[in-house]
Design an enzyme around this catalytic site. Structure first.
Site, PDB file in Angstrom:
ATOM      1  CE  LYS A  45      -5.730   1.928  -0.460  1.00  0.00           C
ATOM      2  NZ  LYS A  45      -6.555   1.809   0.831  1.00  0.00           N
ATOM      3  CE  LYS A  51      -3.693   2.570   2.909  1.00  0.00           C
ATOM      4  NZ  LYS A  51      -4.648   2.692   3.136  1.00  0.00           N
TER       5      LYS A  51
HETATM    6  C1  PBG Z   1      -6.993   3.884   5.132  1.00  0.00           C
HETATM    7  C2  PBG Z   1      -7.545   3.454   3.810  1.00  0.00           C
HETATM    8  C3  PBG Z   1      -7.602   4.322   2.972  1.00  0.00           C
HETATM    9  C4  PBG Z   1      -7.636   3.712   1.149  1.00  0.00           C
HETATM   10  C5  PBG Z   1      -8.576   2.162   1.769  1.00  0.00           C
HETATM   11  N1  PBG Z   1      -7.941   2.517   3.405  1.00  0.00           N
HETATM   12  C6  PBG Z   1      -6.585   5.853   2.457  1.00  0.00           C
HETATM   13  C7  PBG Z   1      -5.800   6.278   3.293  1.00  0.00           C
HETATM   14  O1  PBG Z   1      -4.966   5.333   3.290  1.00  0.00           O
HETATM   15  O2  PBG Z   1      -5.161   6.897   3.898  1.00  0.00           O
HETATM   16  C8  PBG Z   1      -8.455   4.676   0.291  1.00  0.00           C
HETATM   17  C9  PBG Z   1      -8.970   4.003  -0.442  1.00  0.00           C
HETATM   18  C10 PBG Z   1      -9.213   4.909  -1.765  1.00  0.00           C
HETATM   19  O3  PBG Z   1      -8.709   5.692  -2.021  1.00  0.00           O
HETATM   20  O4  PBG Z   1     -10.564   4.369  -2.148  1.00  0.00           O
HETATM   21  N2  PBG Z   1      -6.589   2.630   5.651  1.00  0.00           N
END
Ligand code: PBG
Length: 322
Positions: free
Chosen positions: A246, A194
């Site tokens: 992601k 991520k």
């Molecule tokens: C955080 C989380 C995020 C997303 C899913 N889980 C954002 C972040 O890490 O700040 C993003 C999903 C999206 O932008 O559609 N736990």
């Protein structure tokens, strides 16, 4: 011309193109993200991405009824809450709208798979995914809370737990906690790679999550490819059932690496900012909306994703049935 090789032979009609098509969008491989808040009769749309809506549980069930024709098999649930504090205490509220939504979906749709996101950011006033003290994210303490969160969601019926926090060691710890509490069959979908991406904007707006500083001390540096392999190795050794990359469309190399280097299914999350870009481009007449969404989704599958979490899951599925 005396050509032996004529690749165009296989492009001359729609029927032959379909016959040799390498990637098709299979709706059973799409995961729809859903956002659940407390209260009744609540329905809020994200200003830039209308498919990113927040519902109270009653409205969520009405929505799910309205999309039954799309036959979405898997939902990824997020809590949205205005009860925020430094510890993200609401994450462990056993009477939350999120918990009830898990149980209601499982009750109403016995064949559906319910996955839940595990992280503290919907519930922390500093906006971080973990416990935060003196400017630092506390790894091991956060993992303990995530384990509790996993057990709570599993108790309400979540079949997949999806840690999105990027703490070290959380997959193994969550696996142990689940196993020790008779949830051996609950699977872990790890957000393995991520990245600290700028494309989470619409999502954070929906969560009303304002981050103090940034998430660079735990999410990955977008410059790093080999580091993703290291995370992959670790998550597999900690027995992740599904590994996720992601964002998706700008990280196709990582998806492809994961596909080549692992034997577990690879998921990709086409995140809110990526989706919103397509909406804005289409709205401004830059390209055809449906073709853009299908092309990007196809690219993510082509790179090697087995499953995709996407805000366009309902539409993609309906288009596939046309
Ligand atoms: C955080 C989380 C995020 C997303 C899913 N889980 C954002 C972040 O890490 O700040 C993003 C999903 C999206 O932008 O559609 N736990």
């Amino acid at each position: 011309m005396n050509l032996l090789e004529r690749p165009r032979r296989l492009r001359q009609s729609e029927s032959i193109r379909l016959l040799v098509r390498e990637v098709t969008i299979d709706p059973s491989k799409l995961i729809l993200p859903l956002f659940v808040c407390e209260g009744k009769g609540i329905e809020k749309k994200n200003a830039h991405l209308p498919q990113l809506f927040t519902y109270s549980t009653d409205k969520l069930m009405v929505f799910l009824k309205s999309i039954e024709d799309a036959e979405i098999g898997t939902f990824l649930l997020f809590g949205v809450s205005d009860k925020k504090d430094s510890k993200g205490s609401e994450a462990l509220n056993s009477d939350s709208a999120l918990c009830h939504a898990i149980a209601e979906i499982r009750g109403k749709y016995p064949k559906a798979i319910v996955a839940t996101d595990l992280a503290l950011d919907p519930y922390t006033d500093h906006g971080h995914d973990g416990l935060y003290k003196n400017g630092e994210i506390l790894n091991d303490e956060t993992v303990e809370v995530l384990c509790q969160m996993a057990l709570l969601h599993a108790k309400y019926g979540a079949q997949i737990l999806a840690p999105s926090d990027m703490m070290d060691g959380r997959v193994g710890a969550i696996r142990n906690a689940l196993d020790a509490n008779s949830y051996k069959n609950a699977a872990i979908l790890s957000y393995t790679a991520k990245y600290a991406s700028c494309f989470y904007g619409p999502f954070r707006d929906t969560l009303a999550s304002k981050v103090i500083g940034d998430k660079l001390a735990y999410q990955m540096d977008p410059s790093n490819r080999r580091e993703a392999e290291r995370e992959l190795e670790l998550d597999i050794s900690e027995s992740a059932d599904i590994v996720m990359v992601k964002p998706a469309s700008h990280y196709l190399d990582i998806i492809s690496d994961f596909r080549d280097r692992s034997l577990v299914p690879v998921a990709a999350y086409h995140v809110s900012g990526e989706a919103a870009m397509l909406e804005l481009g289409a709205k401004n007449g830059l390209f055809d909306r449906k073709r853009a969404i299908q092309e990007v989704t196809t690219s993510i599958f082509r790179a090697g994703a087995d499953l995709i979490a996407t805000y366009f899951a309902v539409e993609l599925s309906r288009w596939g049935k046309q």
